[in-house]
Design a protein around this motif. Sequence first.
Motif, PDB file in Angstrom:
ATOM      1  N   ARG A 180       0.656  -1.129  -0.153  1.00 25.07           N
ATOM      2  CA  ARG A 180      -0.015   0.051   0.024  1.00 25.07           C
ATOM      3  C   ARG A 180       0.782   1.451  -0.269  1.00 25.07           C
ATOM      4  O   ARG A 180       1.931   1.399   0.538  1.00 25.07           O
ATOM      5  CB  ARG A 180      -0.999   0.182   1.153  1.00 25.07           C
ATOM      6  N   SER A 181       0.280   2.272  -0.728  1.00 24.73           N
ATOM      7  CA  SER A 181       1.247   3.525  -0.539  1.00 24.73           C
ATOM      8  C   SER A 181       1.166   4.194   0.793  1.00 24.73           C
ATOM      9  O   SER A 181       0.364   3.657   1.581  1.00 24.73           O
ATOM     10  CB  SER A 181       0.510   4.617  -1.569  1.00 24.73           C
ATOM     11  N   GLU A 182       2.091   5.196   1.019  1.00 28.98           N
ATOM     12  CA  GLU A 182       1.888   5.733   2.658  1.00 28.98           C
ATOM     13  C   GLU A 182       0.711   6.281   2.675  1.00 28.98           C
ATOM     14  O   GLU A 182       0.249   6.223   3.877  1.00 28.98           O
ATOM     15  CB  GLU A 182       3.097   6.880   2.443  1.00 28.98           C
ATOM     16  N   GLU A 183       0.087   6.938   1.851  1.00 26.95           N
ATOM     17  CA  GLU A 183      -1.410   7.627   2.042  1.00 26.95           C
ATOM     18  C   GLU A 183      -2.525   6.533   2.427  1.00 26.95           C
ATOM     19  O   GLU A 183      -3.179   6.658   3.356  1.00 26.95           O
ATOM     20  CB  GLU A 183      -1.832   8.204   0.687  1.00 26.95           C
ATOM     21  N   GLU A 184      -2.238   5.210   1.843  1.00 26.00           N
ATOM     22  CA  GLU A 184      -3.277   4.108   1.918  1.00 26.00           C
ATOM     23  C   GLU A 184      -3.015   3.686   3.678  1.00 26.00           C
ATOM     24  O   GLU A 184      -3.946   3.381   4.274  1.00 26.00           O
ATOM     25  CB  GLU A 184      -3.029   2.951   0.921  1.00 26.00           C
ATOM     26  N   ARG A 185      -1.583   3.504   3.874  1.00 27.75           N
ATOM     27  CA  ARG A 185      -1.441   3.140   5.112  1.00 27.75           C
ATOM     28  C   ARG A 185      -1.586   4.219   6.403  1.00 27.75           C
ATOM     29  O   ARG A 185      -2.115   3.677   7.286  1.00 27.75           O
ATOM     30  CB  ARG A 185       0.012   3.057   5.346  1.00 27.75           C
TER      31      ARG A 185
ATOM     32  N   PHE B 174      -9.532   9.678   9.520  1.00 31.18           N
ATOM     33  CA  PHE B 174      -9.823   9.049  10.927  1.00 31.18           C
ATOM     34  C   PHE B 174      -8.708   8.237  11.447  1.00 31.18           C
ATOM     35  O   PHE B 174      -9.295   7.461  12.254  1.00 31.18           O
ATOM     36  CB  PHE B 174     -11.126   8.397  10.392  1.00 31.18           C
ATOM     37  N   SER B 175      -7.501   8.563  11.196  1.00 32.34           N
ATOM     38  CA  SER B 175      -6.389   7.802  11.518  1.00 32.34           C
ATOM     39  C   SER B 175      -6.219   7.851  13.243  1.00 32.34           C
ATOM     40  O   SER B 175      -5.626   7.015  13.900  1.00 32.34           O
ATOM     41  CB  SER B 175      -5.248   8.139  10.798  1.00 32.34           C
ATOM     42  N   TRP B 176      -6.915   9.100  13.776  1.00 32.59           N
ATOM     43  CA  TRP B 176      -6.758   9.161  15.142  1.00 32.59           C
ATOM     44  C   TRP B 176      -7.621   8.452  15.838  1.00 32.59           C
ATOM     45  O   TRP B 176      -7.336   8.049  17.070  1.00 32.59           O
ATOM     46  CB  TRP B 176      -6.977  10.611  15.492  1.00 32.59           C
TER      47      TRP B 176
ATOM     48  N   LYS C  67      -1.687   1.806  15.739  1.00 28.40           N
ATOM     49  CA  LYS C  67      -0.859   1.491  14.412  1.00 28.40           C
ATOM     50  C   LYS C  67      -1.385   0.710  13.586  1.00 28.40           C
ATOM     51  O   LYS C  67      -1.974  -0.463  14.110  1.00 28.40           O
ATOM     52  CB  LYS C  67       0.531   0.915  15.163  1.00 28.40           C
ATOM     53  N   ASP C  68      -1.246   0.842  12.272  1.00 27.24           N
ATOM     54  CA  ASP C  68      -1.950   0.290  11.345  1.00 27.24           C
ATOM     55  C   ASP C  68      -1.283  -1.084  11.089  1.00 27.24           C
ATOM     56  O   ASP C  68       0.077  -1.233  10.888  1.00 27.24           O
ATOM     57  CB  ASP C  68      -1.794   0.986  10.166  1.00 27.24           C
ATOM     58  N   ASP C  69      -2.097  -2.278  11.107  1.00 25.31           N
ATOM     59  CA  ASP C  69      -1.397  -3.442  10.765  1.00 25.31           C
ATOM     60  C   ASP C  69      -1.117  -3.829   9.376  1.00 25.31           C
ATOM     61  O   ASP C  69      -1.669  -3.113   8.602  1.00 25.31           O
ATOM     62  CB  ASP C  69      -2.347  -4.462  11.381  1.00 25.31           C
ATOM     63  N   PRO C  70      -0.109  -4.586   9.187  1.00 31.51           N
ATOM     64  CA  PRO C  70       0.107  -4.709   7.618  1.00 31.51           C
ATOM     65  C   PRO C  70      -1.127  -5.527   7.045  1.00 31.51           C
ATOM     66  O   PRO C  70      -1.637  -6.135   7.733  1.00 31.51           O
ATOM     67  CB  PRO C  70       1.308  -5.914   7.768  1.00 31.51           C
ATOM     68  N   THR C  71      -1.355  -5.270   5.837  1.00 33.23           N
ATOM     69  CA  THR C  71      -2.239  -5.921   4.935  1.00 33.23           C
ATOM     70  C   THR C  71      -1.842  -6.603   3.744  1.00 33.23           C
ATOM     71  O   THR C  71      -1.082  -6.011   3.047  1.00 33.23           O
ATOM     72  CB  THR C  71      -3.456  -4.748   4.664  1.00 33.23           C
TER      73      THR C  71
ATOM     74  N   GLU D  78      -3.821   1.740  -5.218  1.00 31.63           N
ATOM     75  CA  GLU D  78      -3.152   2.174  -6.418  1.00 31.63           C
ATOM     76  C   GLU D  78      -2.081   1.531  -7.008  1.00 31.63           C
ATOM     77  O   GLU D  78      -1.879   1.618  -8.107  1.00 31.63           O
ATOM     78  CB  GLU D  78      -2.726   3.574  -6.058  1.00 31.63           C
ATOM     79  N   TYR D  79      -1.371   0.566  -6.438  1.00 33.65           N
ATOM     80  CA  TYR D  79      -0.380  -0.222  -6.871  1.00 33.65           C
ATOM     81  C   TYR D  79      -0.838  -1.486  -7.652  1.00 33.65           C
ATOM     82  O   TYR D  79      -1.510  -2.436  -6.576  1.00 33.65           O
ATOM     83  CB  TYR D  79       0.610  -0.372  -5.902  1.00 33.65           C
TER      84      TYR D  79
END
Length: 105
Positions: A43-48, A53-55, A59-63, A90-91
């Motif tokens: 995933r792109s940095e933006e997707e991660r 709503f990230s607050w 921590k985002d878990d790997p997908t 996007e990738y």
Amino acid sequence: PVAISMDLDYGRAWAELNRAVQEAGFSVIDLDRSAGYIQIDDRSEEERSGGWFSWFSSKDDPTHTHTVRVEQQDDAVFVTAEQQDNYTGEYSASDLLTRLFEQLY
């Protein structure tokens, strides 16, 4: 790109591919040399980041977004990639192979 052809034995190709994955900065979810796959979070940095709503979350878990497959065929090793059905980012698998190729060669 559909595949990367490597004129190496399987063990050397696996080692070079792992180096390329690390140098390209992919997050590895799982790998199995004998089964010939590496599961990647591409995933792109933006997707991660989770966006606005990230607050709400920690921590985002790997997908698992893509699977890289390594297969011996005759005198060469072929590396292919497939995108997971639930990933709409996007990738593409082709983008992933291009970035791996750049690290390998």
